[in-house]
Design a protein around this motif. Structure first.
Motif, PDB file in Angstrom:
ATOM      1  N   LYS A 113       7.384  -3.410 -20.924  1.00  0.00           N
ATOM      2  CA  LYS A 113       5.285  -4.333 -19.999  1.00  0.00           C
ATOM      3  C   LYS A 113       5.999  -4.097 -18.646  1.00  0.00           C
ATOM      4  N   TYR A 114       5.373  -3.924 -18.068  1.00  0.00           N
ATOM      5  CA  TYR A 114       5.312  -3.306 -16.480  1.00  0.00           C
ATOM      6  C   TYR A 114       4.661  -4.071 -15.506  1.00  0.00           C
ATOM      7  N   TYR A 115       5.115  -4.256 -14.764  1.00  0.00           N
ATOM      8  CA  TYR A 115       4.673  -4.799 -13.533  1.00  0.00           C
ATOM      9  C   TYR A 115       3.766  -3.605 -11.969  1.00  0.00           C
ATOM     10  N   ASN A 116       2.495  -3.893 -11.952  1.00  0.00           N
ATOM     11  CA  ASN A 116       1.962  -3.398 -11.037  1.00  0.00           C
ATOM     12  C   ASN A 116       2.113  -3.304  -9.196  1.00  0.00           C
ATOM     13  N   ASP A 117       1.608  -2.734  -8.582  1.00  0.00           N
ATOM     14  CA  ASP A 117       1.546  -3.133  -7.150  1.00  0.00           C
ATOM     15  C   ASP A 117       0.393  -4.058  -6.774  1.00  0.00           C
ATOM     16  N   GLN A 118      -0.134  -4.806  -7.646  1.00  0.00           N
ATOM     17  CA  GLN A 118      -0.721  -6.290  -7.647  1.00  0.00           C
ATOM     18  C   GLN A 118       0.060  -7.483  -8.584  1.00  0.00           C
ATOM     19  N   GLN A 119       1.168  -7.196  -8.618  1.00  0.00           N
ATOM     20  CA  GLN A 119       2.036  -8.258  -9.190  1.00  0.00           C
ATOM     21  C   GLN A 119       1.290  -8.784 -10.850  1.00  0.00           C
ATOM     22  N   PHE A 135      -5.583  13.196 -19.859  1.00  0.00           N
ATOM     23  CA  PHE A 135      -5.808  14.344 -20.737  1.00  0.00           C
ATOM     24  C   PHE A 135      -7.037  15.120 -21.461  1.00  0.00           C
ATOM     25  N   ARG A 136      -7.133  14.160 -22.242  1.00  0.00           N
ATOM     26  CA  ARG A 136      -8.410  14.768 -22.935  1.00  0.00           C
ATOM     27  C   ARG A 136      -9.887  15.555 -22.113  1.00  0.00           C
ATOM     28  N   LYS A 137      -9.951  14.288 -20.778  1.00  0.00           N
ATOM     29  CA  LYS A 137     -11.132  14.979 -19.966  1.00  0.00           C
ATOM     30  C   LYS A 137     -10.375  16.164 -19.475  1.00  0.00           C
ATOM     31  N   GLY A 138      -8.871  16.871 -19.288  1.00  0.00           N
ATOM     32  CA  GLY A 138      -8.443  17.692 -18.412  1.00  0.00           C
ATOM     33  C   GLY A 138      -7.952  17.205 -17.097  1.00  0.00           C
ATOM     34  N   SER A 139      -7.703  16.580 -17.121  1.00  0.00           N
ATOM     35  CA  SER A 139      -7.158  15.442 -16.238  1.00  0.00           C
ATOM     36  C   SER A 139      -5.810  14.882 -16.430  1.00  0.00           C
ATOM     37  N   GLY A 140      -5.322  14.457 -14.859  1.00  0.00           N
ATOM     38  CA  GLY A 140      -3.896  14.235 -14.720  1.00  0.00           C
ATOM     39  C   GLY A 140      -4.490  12.527 -14.398  1.00  0.00           C
ATOM     40  N   HIS A 141      -2.923  11.078 -14.385  1.00  0.00           N
ATOM     41  CA  HIS A 141      -3.272  10.120 -14.113  1.00  0.00           C
ATOM     42  C   HIS A 141      -2.409  10.036 -12.841  1.00  0.00           C
ATOM     43  N   TYR A 142      -2.661   8.898 -12.222  1.00  0.00           N
ATOM     44  CA  TYR A 142      -1.401   8.315 -11.250  1.00  0.00           C
ATOM     45  C   TYR A 142      -1.119   7.435 -11.899  1.00  0.00           C
ATOM     46  N   ILE A 143       0.822   7.351 -11.672  1.00  0.00           N
ATOM     47  CA  ILE A 143       1.383   6.764 -12.148  1.00  0.00           C
ATOM     48  C   ILE A 143       2.403   5.998 -11.315  1.00  0.00           C
ATOM     49  N   ASP A 144       1.879   5.595  -9.933  1.00  0.00           N
ATOM     50  CA  ASP A 144       3.273   5.066  -8.877  1.00  0.00           C
ATOM     51  C   ASP A 144       2.690   3.799  -8.291  1.00  0.00           C
ATOM     52  N   ASN A 145       4.070   3.175  -8.027  1.00  0.00           N
ATOM     53  CA  ASN A 145       3.614   1.684  -7.501  1.00  0.00           C
ATOM     54  C   ASN A 145       3.370   1.248  -8.794  1.00  0.00           C
ATOM     55  N   ARG A 146       4.598   1.344  -9.621  1.00  0.00           N
ATOM     56  CA  ARG A 146       4.428   0.321 -10.855  1.00  0.00           C
ATOM     57  C   ARG A 146       6.610   0.635 -11.374  1.00  0.00           C
ATOM     58  N   VAL A 147       6.287  -0.640 -11.706  1.00  0.00           N
ATOM     59  CA  VAL A 147       7.949  -0.957 -12.240  1.00  0.00           C
ATOM     60  C   VAL A 147       8.021  -1.435 -13.694  1.00  0.00           C
ATOM     61  N   LEU A 148       9.454  -1.524 -14.398  1.00  0.00           N
ATOM     62  CA  LEU A 148       9.708  -1.965 -15.493  1.00  0.00           C
ATOM     63  C   LEU A 148       9.569  -3.328 -15.092  1.00  0.00           C
ATOM     64  N   GLU A 149       9.599  -4.107 -16.237  1.00  0.00           N
ATOM     65  CA  GLU A 149       9.030  -6.119 -15.740  1.00  0.00           C
ATOM     66  C   GLU A 149      11.279  -6.097 -16.318  1.00  0.00           C
TER      67      GLU A 149
END
Length: 199
Positions: A113-119, A135-149
């Protein structure tokens, strides 16, 4: 073929000239007649030389045309090979992503589990699936402001860059396990994002 005809013509001309010279030397003819015969031989020799030059010019022209055609065929073949390579790359990407999406919730992935910036406390499998679909659509994905539980609880809900980096590397590891290739982690428009690996 043209060169062979030119060689035959020269050979015949040489034989004819040799026969004429033998006849001139052996006969008892006047000096003027001998000169006339020599001039005829020279004229015939010039004609043979011109025919040879013309024949060689045709051979060179044919060779140049053939070389041009071979070069054109090589370019076409290289272009087809490049297209085939691109198609194979797309097929490999599609197959690896399809397999990954089918197995994202399986035993292959670590479940954490992880927490996003909305807690909010979230399960990683949904994020992994969203990344794979991006990835399938040919784009990337933002993965900032998250931390492991575990890091969230340790830091009492504070998001620091070290913990966010640990989260990004954990996600990249899970994606690599699923697609068999290391994804790219990089900044995009000032934010941390993950992308399908390039060549």
């Amino acid at each position: 073929m043209v060169a062979s005809k030119s060689n035959d013509a020269l050979e015949n001309l040489s034989k004819a000239m040799a026969a004429m010279m033998t006849e001139i030397d052996s006969s008892n003819i006047s000096k003027a007649s001998k000169q006339k015969s020599v001039k005829e031989c020279i004229h015939l020799l010039k004609q043979g030389t011109e025919q040879t030059v013309q024949g060689l010019a045709k051979v060179y022209e044919s060779t140049d045309k053939l070389a041009g055609q071979v070069q054109k065929q090589n370019k076409i073949q290289l272009s087809l090979q490049n297209k085939h390579h691109e198609i194979q790359k797309k097929q490999l990407k599609h197959q690896s992503l399809t397999w990954a999406l089918d197995n994202v919730s399986g035993d292959l992935c670590n479940s954490f589990k992880y927490y996003n910036d909305q807690q909010e406390c979230l399960d990683i499998s949904k994020l992994l699936k969203t990344i794979l679909l991006s990835f399938r659509k040919g784009s990337g994905h933002y993965i900032d402001n998250r931390v492991l539980e575990k890091d969230y609880h340790r830091s009492v809900g504070n998001f620091n860059e070290v913990d966010c980096e640990i989260f990004r590397k954990s996600v990249a590891f899970e994606i690599e396990t699923l697609i068999g290739m290391k994804p790219l982690l990089r900044k995009y428009e000032g934010r941390n994002a993950i992308f399908f690996p390039e060549d």
